[in-house]
Design a protein around this motif. Structure first.
Motif, PDB file in Angstrom:
ATOM      1  N   MET A 102      -1.174  36.480 -61.813  1.00 26.25           N
ATOM      2  CA  MET A 102       0.072  36.154 -62.506  1.00 26.25           C
ATOM      3  C   MET A 102       0.413  37.123 -63.621  1.00 26.25           C
ATOM      4  O   MET A 102      -0.466  37.814 -64.150  1.00 26.25           O
ATOM      5  CB  MET A 102      -0.024  34.737 -63.093  1.00 26.25           C
ATOM      6  N   GLN A 135      10.414  44.993 -58.956  1.00 25.30           N
ATOM      7  CA  GLN A 135      11.363  44.287 -59.826  1.00 25.30           C
ATOM      8  C   GLN A 135      12.334  45.258 -60.493  1.00 25.30           C
ATOM      9  O   GLN A 135      13.216  44.826 -61.228  1.00 25.30           O
ATOM     10  CB  GLN A 135      10.635  43.558 -60.961  1.00 25.30           C
ATOM     11  N   GLU A 179       5.167  34.426 -63.942  1.00 19.57           N
ATOM     12  CA  GLU A 179       5.444  34.483 -62.507  1.00 19.57           C
ATOM     13  C   GLU A 179       4.171  34.784 -61.713  1.00 19.57           C
ATOM     14  O   GLU A 179       3.238  35.377 -62.227  1.00 19.57           O
ATOM     15  CB  GLU A 179       6.518  35.540 -62.208  1.00 19.57           C
ATOM     16  N   THR A 180       4.182  34.320 -60.467  1.00 18.42           N
ATOM     17  CA  THR A 180       3.029  34.521 -59.583  1.00 18.42           C
ATOM     18  C   THR A 180       3.250  35.768 -58.743  1.00 18.42           C
ATOM     19  O   THR A 180       4.261  35.889 -58.050  1.00 18.42           O
ATOM     20  CB  THR A 180       2.849  33.303 -58.659  1.00 18.42           C
TER      21      THR A 180
END
Ligand code: PRT
Ligand code: MG
Length: 217
Positions: A102, A135, A179-180
């Motif tokens: 994470m 991302q 977040e994972t």
């Protein structure tokens, strides 16, 4: 239970993977000559003449297996992602030592960094880079070998990428998970050449592990 004339070396890692693997081996009828949880040996012959165990660092398991120093190994998916998996097959999810990889930090840390590159402390440098690249977020990665949770506290990083199980360690340090990246469990990995040359032995070991896993479920 493990029937074949092929000699096999199985690499295990100290710590929680070993603790979860030993009961599986017991269900498979495999008994090391000494208890790996207490012994200082690195090589353990077993009651099966053709099977021995190596007990090594978790991060070294993919290296030993990829180079053929062990035919088979058990490693966390976290370690396998970071290694990249070259030279290895990953035929079985043993469903042990489960946790999540994470992104974590102080509440609001991602927003507070604004548009500057995010400073990320982790032992999983490649996995973290790939995640933030997907991302579209610029990062500066600081490589640590442990106690990642300390990095945001002392201002070494904005966030960490680390394993989380109960969340107790994050909580105790005032941090939260954002977040994972990946759900993690331990996998059986096999050297690619061994899979061909010692197919009968490896197949029988795989079957035995698959049955032991079902017995645990
Ligand atoms: O000690 P060494 O450097 O040789 O290796 P290691 O510390 O990686 O070994 P070990 O036995 O601690 O962990 C080996 C493997 O166990 C990892 O590669 C994972 O696949 C798996 N695993 C499962 C975990 C955890 N759960 C886990 N919770 N490994 C580590 N943790 C740590 C985490 O890093 C964090 O510090 O536990 C803490 C968080 O736990 P919670 O419950 O407080 O959230
Ligand atoms: Mg450890």
């Amino acid at each position: 239970m493990i029937e074949s004339t092929d000699s096999l070396t199985l690499a295990l890692s100290k710590g929680r993977i070993l603790e979860d693997t030993l009961p599986m081996l017991a269900r498979m009828g495999v008994e090391p000559v000494e208890d790996p949880l207490v012994s200082r040996r690195l090589v353990f012959p077993t009651n099966h003449d053709n099977l021995r165990l190596l007990v090594i660092r978790a991060t070294d398991v993919p290296t030993f297996v990829a180079h053929g120093a062990a035919d088979v190994g058990i490693a966390g998916k976290d370690v396998l992602l970071e290694h990249g998996g070259a030279g290895l097959y990953e035929p079985l999810d043993l469903d042990i030592a489960r946790c999540r990889l994470m992104v974590a930090g102080y509440p609001g840390a991602l927003e507070r960094a604004g548009n500057r590159p995010l400073r990320v402390a982790t032992k999983y440098v490649e996995t973290a880079r790939a995640w933030f690249a997907r991302q579209g977020r610029q990062v500066e990665v600081v490589k640590l070998y442990g106690s990642m949770e300390l990095a945001p506290i002392v201002g070494l990083a904005d966030v960490i990428v680390d394993l989380v199980d109960t969340g107790g360690t994050l909580k105790a340090n005032g941090l939260e998970a954002f977040e994972t990246i990946e759900h993690i469990s331990s996998r059986l990995v096999v050297n690619k050449a061994s899979m061909k040359m010692k197919h009968a032995g490896i197949d029988s070991l795989l079957q035995a592990f698959a049955s032991a896993r079902q017995a645990a479920a």
